[in-house]
Motif scaffolding. Structure first.
Motif, PDB file in Angstrom:
ATOM      1  N   ALA A 198       0.809  -1.214   0.000  1.00  0.00           N
ATOM      2  CA  ALA A 198       0.000   0.000   0.000  1.00  0.00           C
ATOM      3  C   ALA A 198       0.844   1.267   0.000  1.00  0.00           C
ATOM      4  N   ARG A 199       0.443   2.209  -0.867  1.00  0.00           N
ATOM      5  CA  ARG A 199       1.153   3.487  -0.984  1.00  0.00           C
ATOM      6  C   ARG A 199       0.148   4.625  -1.103  1.00  0.00           C
ATOM      7  N   ILE A 200       0.570   5.796  -0.646  1.00  0.00           N
ATOM      8  CA  ILE A 200      -0.184   7.033  -0.889  1.00  0.00           C
ATOM      9  C   ILE A 200       0.730   7.963  -1.671  1.00  0.00           C
ATOM     10  N   ASN A 201       0.293   8.331  -2.863  1.00  0.00           N
ATOM     11  CA  ASN A 201       1.111   9.161  -3.755  1.00  0.00           C
ATOM     12  C   ASN A 201       2.526   8.599  -3.922  1.00  0.00           C
ATOM     13  N   GLY A 202       2.607   7.262  -3.993  1.00  0.00           N
ATOM     14  CA  GLY A 202       3.880   6.604  -4.249  1.00  0.00           C
ATOM     15  C   GLY A 202       4.700   6.256  -3.029  1.00  0.00           C
ATOM     16  N   SER A 203       4.327   6.741  -1.847  1.00  0.00           N
ATOM     17  CA  SER A 203       5.106   6.484  -0.622  1.00  0.00           C
ATOM     18  C   SER A 203       4.548   5.275   0.119  1.00  0.00           C
ATOM     19  N   ARG A 204       5.391   4.270   0.351  1.00  0.00           N
ATOM     20  CA  ARG A 204       4.987   3.068   1.070  1.00  0.00           C
ATOM     21  C   ARG A 204       4.546   3.405   2.489  1.00  0.00           C
ATOM     22  N   LEU A 205       3.502   2.731   2.930  1.00  0.00           N
ATOM     23  CA  LEU A 205       2.971   2.968   4.278  1.00  0.00           C
ATOM     24  C   LEU A 205       3.558   1.942   5.249  1.00  0.00           C
ATOM     25  N   TYR A 223      -3.702   7.748  -5.384  1.00  0.00           N
ATOM     26  CA  TYR A 223      -3.259   9.069  -5.829  1.00  0.00           C
ATOM     27  C   TYR A 223      -4.286  10.103  -5.379  1.00  0.00           C
ATOM     28  N   LEU A 224      -3.829  11.039  -4.571  1.00  0.00           N
ATOM     29  CA  LEU A 224      -4.688  12.083  -4.021  1.00  0.00           C
ATOM     30  C   LEU A 224      -4.187  13.432  -4.521  1.00  0.00           C
ATOM     31  N   ASN A 225      -4.740  13.866  -5.630  1.00  0.00           N
ATOM     32  CA  ASN A 225      -4.344  15.126  -6.232  1.00  0.00           C
ATOM     33  C   ASN A 225      -5.013  16.267  -5.481  1.00  0.00           C
ATOM     34  N   VAL A 248     -13.553   3.267  -0.739  1.00  0.00           N
ATOM     35  CA  VAL A 248     -12.664   2.858  -1.824  1.00  0.00           C
ATOM     36  C   VAL A 248     -11.207   3.057  -1.419  1.00  0.00           C
ATOM     37  N   ALA A 249     -10.906   4.148  -0.707  1.00  0.00           N
ATOM     38  CA  ALA A 249      -9.520   4.422  -0.291  1.00  0.00           C
ATOM     39  C   ALA A 249      -8.992   3.311   0.621  1.00  0.00           C
ATOM     40  N   ILE A 250      -9.754   2.956   1.640  1.00  0.00           N
ATOM     41  CA  ILE A 250      -9.312   1.922   2.580  1.00  0.00           C
ATOM     42  C   ILE A 250      -9.236   0.568   1.872  1.00  0.00           C
ATOM     43  N   LEU A 299      -8.613  -4.762  -8.146  1.00  0.00           N
ATOM     44  CA  LEU A 299      -7.553  -3.984  -7.514  1.00  0.00           C
ATOM     45  C   LEU A 299      -6.343  -4.844  -7.193  1.00  0.00           C
ATOM     46  N   GLY A 300      -5.163  -4.264  -7.372  1.00  0.00           N
ATOM     47  CA  GLY A 300      -3.920  -4.952  -7.037  1.00  0.00           C
ATOM     48  C   GLY A 300      -2.768  -3.984  -6.911  1.00  0.00           C
ATOM     49  N   PRO A 301      -1.588  -4.459  -6.495  1.00  0.00           N
ATOM     50  CA  PRO A 301      -0.426  -3.591  -6.256  1.00  0.00           C
ATOM     51  C   PRO A 301       0.024  -2.772  -7.460  1.00  0.00           C
ATOM     52  N   ARG A 302      -0.314  -3.201  -8.667  1.00  0.00           N
ATOM     53  CA  ARG A 302       0.110  -2.460  -9.857  1.00  0.00           C
ATOM     54  C   ARG A 302      -0.793  -1.260 -10.150  1.00  0.00           C
ATOM     55  N   ASP A 303      -1.896  -1.156  -9.429  1.00  0.00           N
ATOM     56  CA  ASP A 303      -2.876  -0.108  -9.729  1.00  0.00           C
ATOM     57  C   ASP A 303      -2.599   1.188  -8.985  1.00  0.00           C
ATOM     58  N   CYS A 304      -2.889   2.296  -9.679  1.00  0.00           N
ATOM     59  CA  CYS A 304      -2.884   3.616  -9.057  1.00  0.00           C
ATOM     60  C   CYS A 304      -4.328   4.109  -9.096  1.00  0.00           C
ATOM     61  N   VAL A 305      -4.923   4.260  -7.931  1.00  0.00           N
ATOM     62  CA  VAL A 305      -6.348   4.567  -7.813  1.00  0.00           C
ATOM     63  C   VAL A 305      -6.541   6.033  -7.445  1.00  0.00           C
ATOM     64  N   GLY A 306      -7.214   6.769  -8.305  1.00  0.00           N
ATOM     65  CA  GLY A 306      -7.507   8.170  -8.027  1.00  0.00           C
ATOM     66  C   GLY A 306      -8.781   8.292  -7.204  1.00  0.00           C
ATOM     67  N   ILE A 307      -8.729   9.102  -6.138  1.00  0.00           N
ATOM     68  CA  ILE A 307      -9.897   9.284  -5.273  1.00  0.00           C
ATOM     69  C   ILE A 307     -10.103  10.784  -5.053  1.00  0.00           C
TER      70      ILE A 307
END
Length: 434
Positions: free
Chosen positions: A17-24, A177-179, A165-167, A145-153
């Protein structure tokens, strides 16, 4: 075996899991800061942590940090429920409750949410850890959904669709991805460039995106539209702009996402069963969820998996579920007694010059209650509406307010609080009608 709040944090921090590319993971500096803020505020196991006026990224980090401390996060849209929280993180300000304490009666609760209040008075919903995990499984399969996906919310996280959807995406190991730029043109650019390959939208936001300038062949492979109807016109516009037919999502704040598919309101997610209506029938949608629906704060928590949605649907022989509308209340409570409004509903539904209506109970300064009929129309006057009721023999007393457009919240739903303000201060109204 029931999962705990801490268990959810472990599932997320040990995944991709990542937020804007940063591993949690444990080395995430921003997550460490979020935990430090809550620890310095004295947050303990079982405390309710209100979260308001912060970016979506920070709110997600705060939700995860609260779970790491075994606390109960509550994404908020306003200050209305501050007095029900043990600690509130309001932007950079920490507010302590008068007597913060653990809530053993909420030991199964992982997340609190306020309902939108668009169809009834706003309530505070309890979601269990098992319910969140079941919801994540439904979204994982429904959106692939999977690790290769970037999900815009690009939706607020105080609404159950955005946070759900975020969780779910985090539990599926995705990159979220949270723009911070909420303009439709910026969101469309993220889809066109391939930065985001999956996204969740409301119908109102989807309409705006279909009107953006075409740049290049979009690289998106999944567009989920929830929290409202998706008609053929909108679905076609999304397809022509982005090259994929949208999926539709359905669920309530009480249950989280429970349907997802390509027609009607979608198909039941894994573990969700339709109790009623039967095939070929119309009626209230009643579900059997994979985990108990806990219900509301201040009520005794429910243990039943059966949930009456309050929505009327048609279930075809082919299992398509078509949304018809909300179940009409046979009565409304006013000053301690129940009033029937059935005859008024029948008349209002037959009026062509109104686009919507709702009965609202208004509290006055003396502690009493008055009933208002709020009507959405730009051509009709309150007295004209009252004239349609002249033959109704009823004891109901109410006044009528007409507005050109009902106020909407960020999700595009009726903003009940804003409507009440319009009712209190608007001028285009009748006197009490009987």
């Amino acid at each position: 075996m029931h999962k705990s709040r801490f268990d959810i944090s472990v599932l997320i921090t040990t995944s991709e899991a990542r937020i804007n590319g940063s591993r949690l993971n444990e080395s995430n500096v921003e997550l460490f800061k979020a935990c430090a803020i809550l620890e310095e505020a004295g947050v303990c196991s079982g405390w309710i942590v209100g979260l308001n006026r912060m970016s979506s990224e920070k709110m997600l980090l705060m939700i995860l940090a609260a779970w790491m401390l075994d606390a109960i996060p509550w994404p908020l849209a306003s200050e209305r429920f501050y007095d029900q929280c043990d600690v509130v993180v309001d932007g950079l300000i920490i507010l302590r409750g008068a007597t913060p304490n653990a809530h053993p009666e909420l030991k199964e609760v992982a997340l609190l949410h306020s309902t939108s209040g668009s169809t009834a008075a706003e309530k505070v919903v309890c979601r269990s850890t098992d319910s969140l995990i079941a919801e994540a499984e439904g979204y994982r399969k429904g959106m692939n959904l999977g690790p290769r996906d970037c999900v815009g919310i690009p939706l607020p996280l105080f609404h159950s669709l955005g946070s759900g959807v975020a969780i779910s995406a985090l539990l599926s190991g995705c990159n979220i991805y949270l723009n911070k730029k909420k303009l439709p043109s910026a969101i469309a650019k993220d889809l066109d460039s391939g930065l985001v390959n999956k996204i969740v939208l409301t119908p109102a936001l989807a309409i705006l995106l279909t009107q953006t300038r075409y740049r290049d062949h979009a690289c998106v492979d999944k567009i989920l539209i929830g929290a409202g109807r998706v008609d053929e016109k909108l679905a076609s516009a999304v397809y022509h702009r982005f090259g994929v037919m949208p999926n539709v999502g359905y669920g309530s704040t009480e249950t989280g996402g429970s349907f997802i598919g390509d027609s009607g309101i979608g198909k039941p997610a894994d573990g969700v069963e339709i109790v009623w209506p039967m095939k070929g029938h119309q009626g209230e949608l009643v579900l059997r969820m994979p985990t108990p629906v806990l219900g509301y704060v201040h009520d005794k928590l429910r243990t039943s998996r059966i949930w009456r949605t309050g929505d009327i649907v048609y279930r075809s022989e082919k299992q398509d579920i078509i949304y018809i509308g909300r179940r009409d209340s046979e009565s409304i409570r006013l000053n301690g007694r129940f009033l029937s409004l059935n005859e008024f509903h029948l008349i209002l539904k037959g009026m062509s010059r109104i686009s919507g209506y709702i009965f609202v109970v208004i509290h006055d300064e003396g502690g009493g209650e008055r009933l208002c009929l709020a009507v959405e129309s730009d051509t009709i006057l309150p007295k004209e509406i009252a004239d349609h009721f002249l033959d109704v023999r009823s004891s109901e007393t109410f006044f009528i307010v007409v507005v050109k457009q009902f106020p909407k919240n960020e999700m595009g739903k009726l903003d009940r609080e804003a409507l009440i303000k319009v009712i209190r201060f608007g001028e285009d109204r009748t006197d009490d009608f009987n």
